[in-house]
Design a protein around this motif. Structure first.
Motif, short mmCIF file in Angstrom:
data_model
loop_
_atom_site.label_atom_id
_atom_site.label_comp_id
_atom_site.label_asym_id
_atom_site.label_seq_id
_atom_site.Cartn_x
_atom_site.Cartn_y
_atom_site.Cartn_z
N GLY A 248 -1.92 -84.33 15.95
CA GLY A 248 -1.07 -83.88 17.05
C GLY A 248 -0.48 -82.50 16.88
O GLY A 248 0.67 -82.27 17.27
N THR A 249 -1.25 -81.56 16.34
CA THR A 249 -0.79 -80.18 16.25
C THR A 249 -1.05 -79.46 17.58
O THR A 249 -1.67 -80.02 18.49
N LEU A 250 -0.60 -78.22 17.68
CA LEU A 250 -0.61 -77.51 18.97
C LEU A 250 -1.98 -77.47 19.65
O LEU A 250 -2.07 -77.72 20.86
N PRO A 251 -3.09 -77.16 18.96
CA PRO A 251 -4.38 -77.10 19.67
C PRO A 251 -4.75 -78.41 20.36
O PRO A 251 -5.21 -78.41 21.51
N ALA B 103 -3.53 -85.12 30.37
CA ALA B 103 -2.39 -85.84 29.79
C ALA B 103 -1.10 -85.34 30.44
O ALA B 103 -0.96 -84.14 30.71
N ASP B 104 -0.17 -86.25 30.66
CA ASP B 104 1.11 -85.87 31.26
C ASP B 104 2.14 -85.48 30.20
O ASP B 104 2.98 -84.60 30.43
N ILE B 105 2.11 -86.16 29.08
CA ILE B 105 3.05 -85.94 27.98
C ILE B 105 2.27 -85.93 26.67
O ILE B 105 1.30 -86.69 26.52
N VAL B 106 2.68 -85.08 25.74
CA VAL B 106 2.00 -85.02 24.44
C VAL B 106 3.05 -85.11 23.32
O VAL B 106 4.06 -84.43 23.35
N TYR B 107 2.78 -85.97 22.36
CA TYR B 107 3.66 -86.11 21.20
C TYR B 107 3.10 -85.28 20.04
O TYR B 107 1.88 -85.22 19.83
N CYS B 108 3.99 -84.66 19.29
CA CYS B 108 3.55 -83.98 18.08
C CYS B 108 3.37 -85.01 16.97
O CYS B 108 3.77 -86.17 17.10
N GLN C 67 8.49 -85.66 17.58
CA GLN C 67 8.71 -86.94 16.91
C GLN C 67 9.28 -86.74 15.51
O GLN C 67 8.65 -86.15 14.64
N MET C 68 10.48 -87.29 15.31
CA MET C 68 11.13 -87.26 14.01
C MET C 68 10.91 -88.61 13.35
O MET C 68 11.28 -89.65 13.89
N GLY C 69 10.29 -88.61 12.18
CA GLY C 69 9.80 -89.84 11.57
C GLY C 69 10.87 -90.71 10.94
O GLY C 69 11.87 -90.23 10.43
N GLY C 70 10.61 -92.05 10.95
CA GLY C 70 11.42 -93.05 10.25
C GLY C 70 10.58 -93.78 9.23
O GLY C 70 10.79 -94.97 8.98
#
Length: 455
Positions: A22-25, A35-40, A86-89
């Protein structure tokens, strides 16, 4: 995880968060295909706290750069209203501690102005899962993504659509269904099938999008060759690290890795070699040439701005420190310090700044209330300080210790000190120690805590 306030989580097709994918490219390519929304990819909070925020004018991005200069997160205007950070848990570890989940989410919702969402796997029982989601809903989150597998289940295990459906019917907050790539989502029309099976508000796609991000395209798949070339274009345009580019392309090739092209990709050790494997060498050369010209232009503009803003009382010269021109352990800074002591001036004071655009350094040295600097920027704080010392010494007409200057009084001083140690019975092994320690004491500097120039 935080999102832009304009984001809505109902009726959306979403690129799932995927490590190394899920990097920028990949995010931009998924948006291109629908896609409507993209998660990093999942990022650990402590890493972001250590980063500095840099405006990259050459690439047109905002970069979050770690102390080791690695770009941890890069974003751009194109995805401004579509990206979720996304900040991981640490995976599914928090599932066993619902109190902590509730505490973290409540703190985030109350502490920031952006909507907060979370993503979970299901628990062993439907009842426990629904109860957990209800607790999460009460924290005020904007949406809940549910991967319909238990934490010990792998992608080959069937997705539990019935559990996601039970969750969707039990809460009013938008539920995002995830985990359908193996059983459901083989083409665009299957996204709606999975959404209906789970009664979810939206669908999040991981592996099916990793294999071919044109899964989001309503008109159907784009040929894989075109998809990969489009991905490479983004990777080059946004200076993606070649190892990440290579990894994502390998996920797309899958069973074609044993083909001639696949073997070329596997052997590639740089972005140019990846481009060569896909017959895109010309694109790489043209794009990097454009970036080179932009960088040169930006540096020139920045230098002009610096010149206009500088203190007119600073004495300037265009000089650099080249250690090959000096004897071992002898530097201009040492000569300047010796001169200040001899003339009974306070010791030199160095002020160093780092330029955000290219991370180069410039130092100003103050001696007897006069400031001196080099107009040339250097790659380290140490080199910038040595250059400033040279400007001062040359302005004052004082020797700076170069080999071409002949007799070196600091070297002679060292020889006398060493002879004194001999006379005092010191062993030869320790002869160089005093001068070595002195040189290290004088020259010990660090690039840490260097102030950055305001933009």
């Amino acid at each position: 995880m935080t999102v832009n306030t304009a984001l809505c989580f109902r009726g959306k097709k979403i690129l799932a968060p995927m490590v190394r994918v899920g990097t920028l490219p990949m995010r931009l390519l998924a948006l291109d295909y629908g896609a409507d929304i993209v998660y990093c990819e999942e990022l650990i909070d402590i890493k972001m706290l250590q980063c500095k925020r840099v405006i990259n004018e050459v690439l047109g991005t905002v970069d979050f750069v770690a102390p080791n200069e690695r770009v941890v997160f890069r974003t751009c205007e194109r995805e401004r209203h579509c990206v979720v950070f996304q900040m991981g848990g640490m995976g599914a570890a928090l599932l066993s501690d619902p109190d902590k989940i509730e505490s973290i989410l409540t703190t985030l919702v109350k502490g920031i102005c952006k909507p907060v969402t979370c993503k979970i796997r299901i628990l062993p029982s439907v009842e426990d899962t629904v109860n957990l989601v209800k607790r999460i809903e009460k924290t005020g989150v904007a949406a809940i993504a549910v991967h319909g597998r238990k934490k010990e289940e792998r992608p080959q295990h069937p997705v539990h659509c019935d559990v996601i459906k039970a969750i969707s019917e039990a809460v009013s907050v938008p539920v995002i269904a995830n985990g359908g790539s193996h059983d459901f989502i083989k083409e665009y029309m299957d996204i709606e099938t999975f959404q209906k099976a789970t009664a979810a508000s939206s669908v999040m796609i991981a592996r099916a999008a990793m294999w071919n991000p044109s899964i989001f395209r309503k008109e159907g798949f784009v040929p894989l060759k075109d998809v990969m070339q489009n991905y490479i274009k983004y990777a080059v345009r946004y200076d993606n690290h070649y190892t990440n580019t290579k990894y994502c392309l390998c996920q797309m090739l899958r069973e074609q890795l044993e083909t001639t092209q696949g073997k070329k990709l596997h052997a590639a050790q740089s972005t140019p070699e990846i481009c060569e494997a896909f017959e895109m060498a010309d694109f790489y050369e043209k794009t990097t040439a454009i970036f080179g010209a932009k960088k040169t232009s930006s540096e020139t503009e920045t230098q002009d701005e610096d010149d206009q803003q500088e203190d007119p009382d600073v004495i300037k010269m265009a000089v650099r420190f080249d250690k090959r021109e000096y004897p071992p352990q002898i530097t201009p800074k040492m000569y300047l310090l010796e001169w200040c002591r001899k003339e009974k001036h306070p010791q030199p004071v160095y002020e160093t700044v780092q330029r955000p655009l290219d991370r180069l350094f410039c130092s100003v040295v103050t001696v007897a209330e006069q400031k001196y600097k080099s107009t040339l920027w250097d790659k380290s704080k140490k080199l910038a300080e040595q250059a400033a010392a040279i400007v001062c010494l040359r302005t004052l007409g004082v020797p700076e210790g170069r080999l071409c200057e002949g007799e070196n009084h600091l070297i002679n001083k060292r020889k006398r000190e060493d002879q004194e140690h001999l006379n005092n019975g010191d062993h030869g092994e320790d002869l160089a120690e005093p001068s070595h320690k002195k040189a290290n004491f004088i020259e010990e500097t660090s690039d840490r805590n260097v102030p950055k120039m305001p933009r």
